[in-house]
Design a protein around this motif. Sequence first.
Motif, PDB file in Angstrom:
ATOM      1  N   GLY A  72     -28.058  -4.203  -8.806  1.00  0.00           N
ATOM      2  CA  GLY A  72     -27.033  -5.063  -8.242  1.00  0.00           C
ATOM      3  C   GLY A  72     -25.679  -4.392  -8.183  1.00  0.00           C
ATOM      4  N   VAL A  73     -24.784  -5.012  -7.428  1.00  0.00           N
ATOM      5  CA  VAL A  73     -23.423  -4.516  -7.296  1.00  0.00           C
ATOM      6  C   VAL A  73     -22.504  -5.713  -7.041  1.00  0.00           C
ATOM      7  N   VAL A  74     -21.317  -5.667  -7.633  1.00  0.00           N
ATOM      8  CA  VAL A  74     -20.315  -6.703  -7.395  1.00  0.00           C
ATOM      9  C   VAL A  74     -19.481  -6.288  -6.198  1.00  0.00           C
ATOM     10  N   ARG A  75     -19.319  -7.218  -5.270  1.00  0.00           N
ATOM     11  CA  ARG A  75     -18.473  -7.005  -4.089  1.00  0.00           C
ATOM     12  C   ARG A  75     -17.660  -8.273  -3.890  1.00  0.00           C
ATOM     13  N   SER A  77     -16.035 -11.500  -4.854  1.00  0.00           N
ATOM     14  CA  SER A  77     -16.368 -12.443  -5.920  1.00  0.00           C
ATOM     15  C   SER A  77     -17.863 -12.740  -5.970  1.00  0.00           C
ATOM     16  N   TRP A  78     -18.680 -11.878  -5.358  1.00  0.00           N
ATOM     17  CA  TRP A  78     -20.133 -12.057  -5.321  1.00  0.00           C
ATOM     18  C   TRP A  78     -20.840 -10.893  -5.996  1.00  0.00           C
ATOM     19  N   LEU A  79     -21.935 -11.211  -6.654  1.00  0.00           N
ATOM     20  CA  LEU A  79     -22.832 -10.223  -7.232  1.00  0.00           C
ATOM     21  C   LEU A  79     -24.081 -10.184  -6.352  1.00  0.00           C
ATOM     22  N   TYR A  80     -24.359  -9.038  -5.736  1.00  0.00           N
ATOM     23  CA  TYR A  80     -25.525  -8.855  -4.874  1.00  0.00           C
ATOM     24  C   TYR A  80     -26.632  -8.238  -5.709  1.00  0.00           C
ATOM     25  N   LEU A  81     -27.813  -8.852  -5.673  1.00  0.00           N
ATOM     26  CA  LEU A  81     -28.898  -8.473  -6.569  1.00  0.00           C
ATOM     27  C   LEU A  81     -30.231  -8.367  -5.835  1.00  0.00           C
ATOM     28  N   THR A  82     -31.028  -7.402  -6.267  1.00  0.00           N
ATOM     29  CA  THR A  82     -32.384  -7.303  -5.742  1.00  0.00           C
ATOM     30  C   THR A  82     -33.291  -8.228  -6.544  1.00  0.00           C
ATOM     31  N   THR A  83     -34.317  -8.732  -5.870  1.00  0.00           N
ATOM     32  CA  THR A  83     -35.356  -9.494  -6.542  1.00  0.00           C
ATOM     33  C   THR A  83     -36.699  -8.964  -6.056  1.00  0.00           C
ATOM     34  N   ALA A  84     -37.752  -9.408  -6.679  1.00  0.00           N
ATOM     35  CA  ALA A  84     -39.089  -8.940  -6.323  1.00  0.00           C
ATOM     36  C   ALA A  84     -39.466  -9.404  -4.923  1.00  0.00           C
ATOM     37  N   LYS A  85     -40.478  -8.773  -4.385  1.00  0.00           N
ATOM     38  CA  LYS A  85     -41.065  -9.173  -3.109  1.00  0.00           C
ATOM     39  C   LYS A  85     -40.043  -9.204  -1.987  1.00  0.00           C
ATOM     40  N   VAL A 118     -28.752  -0.550  -4.038  1.00  0.00           N
ATOM     41  CA  VAL A 118     -27.632  -1.214  -3.381  1.00  0.00           C
ATOM     42  C   VAL A 118     -26.328  -0.668  -3.953  1.00  0.00           C
ATOM     43  N   THR A 119     -25.370  -0.393  -3.062  1.00  0.00           N
ATOM     44  CA  THR A 119     -24.032   0.044  -3.464  1.00  0.00           C
ATOM     45  C   THR A 119     -23.056  -0.430  -2.399  1.00  0.00           C
ATOM     46  N   GLN A 120     -21.787  -0.038  -2.500  1.00  0.00           N
ATOM     47  CA  GLN A 120     -20.782  -0.525  -1.564  1.00  0.00           C
ATOM     48  C   GLN A 120     -19.657   0.470  -1.378  1.00  0.00           C
ATOM     49  N   ASP A 121     -18.884   0.242  -0.328  1.00  0.00           N
ATOM     50  CA  ASP A 121     -17.574   0.860  -0.191  1.00  0.00           C
ATOM     51  C   ASP A 121     -16.613  -0.265   0.165  1.00  0.00           C
ATOM     52  N   GLN A 122     -15.423   0.057   0.621  1.00  0.00           N
ATOM     53  CA  GLN A 122     -14.431  -0.992   0.878  1.00  0.00           C
ATOM     54  C   GLN A 122     -14.764  -1.874   2.076  1.00  0.00           C
ATOM     55  N   HIS A 123     -15.737  -1.450   2.901  1.00  0.00           N
ATOM     56  CA  HIS A 123     -16.041  -2.194   4.115  1.00  0.00           C
ATOM     57  C   HIS A 123     -17.351  -2.972   4.092  1.00  0.00           C
ATOM     58  N   LYS A 140     -42.545   8.921   2.323  1.00  0.00           N
ATOM     59  CA  LYS A 140     -42.460   7.540   2.784  1.00  0.00           C
ATOM     60  C   LYS A 140     -41.089   7.299   3.401  1.00  0.00           C
ATOM     61  N   THR A 141     -41.069   6.714   4.583  1.00  0.00           N
ATOM     62  CA  THR A 141     -39.798   6.457   5.254  1.00  0.00           C
ATOM     63  C   THR A 141     -39.066   5.299   4.584  1.00  0.00           C
ATOM     64  N   THR A 142     -37.843   5.556   4.244  1.00  0.00           N
ATOM     65  CA  THR A 142     -36.940   4.555   3.685  1.00  0.00           C
ATOM     66  C   THR A 142     -35.695   4.561   4.551  1.00  0.00           C
ATOM     67  N   ARG A 143     -35.136   3.402   4.763  1.00  0.00           N
ATOM     68  CA  ARG A 143     -33.970   3.297   5.633  1.00  0.00           C
ATOM     69  C   ARG A 143     -32.685   3.105   4.829  1.00  0.00           C
ATOM     70  N   LEU A 144     -31.681   3.874   5.177  1.00  0.00           N
ATOM     71  CA  LEU A 144     -30.336   3.648   4.666  1.00  0.00           C
ATOM     72  C   LEU A 144     -29.705   2.660   5.634  1.00  0.00           C
ATOM     73  N   MET A 145     -29.333   1.494   5.112  1.00  0.00           N
ATOM     74  CA  MET A 145     -28.827   0.428   5.969  1.00  0.00           C
ATOM     75  C   MET A 145     -27.472  -0.058   5.477  1.00  0.00           C
ATOM     76  N   SER A 146     -26.675  -0.558   6.400  1.00  0.00           N
ATOM     77  CA  SER A 146     -25.420  -1.201   6.030  1.00  0.00           C
ATOM     78  C   SER A 146     -25.571  -2.700   6.260  1.00  0.00           C
ATOM     79  N   LEU A 147     -24.915  -3.471   5.423  1.00  0.00           N
ATOM     80  CA  LEU A 147     -24.938  -4.927   5.532  1.00  0.00           C
ATOM     81  C   LEU A 147     -23.515  -5.424   5.408  1.00  0.00           C
ATOM     82  N   ARG A 148     -23.100  -6.191   6.399  1.00  0.00           N
ATOM     83  CA  ARG A 148     -21.760  -6.772   6.345  1.00  0.00           C
ATOM     84  C   ARG A 148     -21.792  -8.160   6.946  1.00  0.00           C
TER      85      ARG A 148
END
Length: 166
Positions: A72-75, A77-85, A118-123, A140-148
Motif C-alpha cells: 500500500g501507499v498513502v496518497r 488523505s487516502w491509503l491505497y491497498l492491494t487485496t487478494a484476487k 503500488v507507488t506514487q509521485d506528485q501526480h 511473464k508480461t507485467t504492465r506498468l500502469m498509471s492511475l489517476r
Amino acid sequence: YSTTDPAAATTWGTKYPAGEASAPITNLYMLNNAIVLGTETGLHTWNDVDLKFRNMTNQFLADPDTANFAKGVVRGSWLYLTTAKQGLVRFNGYALEDLSELFMAPRLTTYGGRVKAVTQDQHQLYLLVDTPTVDTSLTKTTRLMSLRNLGGEWQLHTLANVDIAD
C-alpha cells in the motif's frame, strides 16, 4: 504491547490484540497520524478511546488471504491497498472504496490481473499489474500502469510492458 520508551524498555505493558488470532499481520501503515494495521482478514484502525484495534472491513473475514492489505501507499488523505484476487481498494480512515473493477472489466487479455506493487509521485499512482494467466516464467508480461482521478473519473493507462516473474 506498549511502553513509553521502546528503545530503553526492559518491561512491556499491556498487549493490544488486532484481528483474529489466526490471521497474521500483512503490513502496518500510518494514515492521517493514525495506525492502520492490515491482516489477512481485515484492515484495522487504532481507537484511542477504548484502546483497541477495530476491524473496518469485516467483509474480508470470510475470505482471508496473505495478499490482503500487504502492499500500500498513502496518497493525500487516502491509503491505497492491494487485496487478494486482483483487488485494489482505498481507505480514508472511515470509508473503504473498491477500485478492483478497473482491473477486471472486461477481462481482456490486454490488461487485467493482480496488482503486484503500488507507488506514487506528485501526480498519480503507479502500479505493476500482472497478466491474468498462471504463467510463472521469468518472462511473464507485467504492465506498468498509471492511475489517476480526473474530475471524479478514474483513468488507468498502460505506460510499459515489463517482464517480471512471480
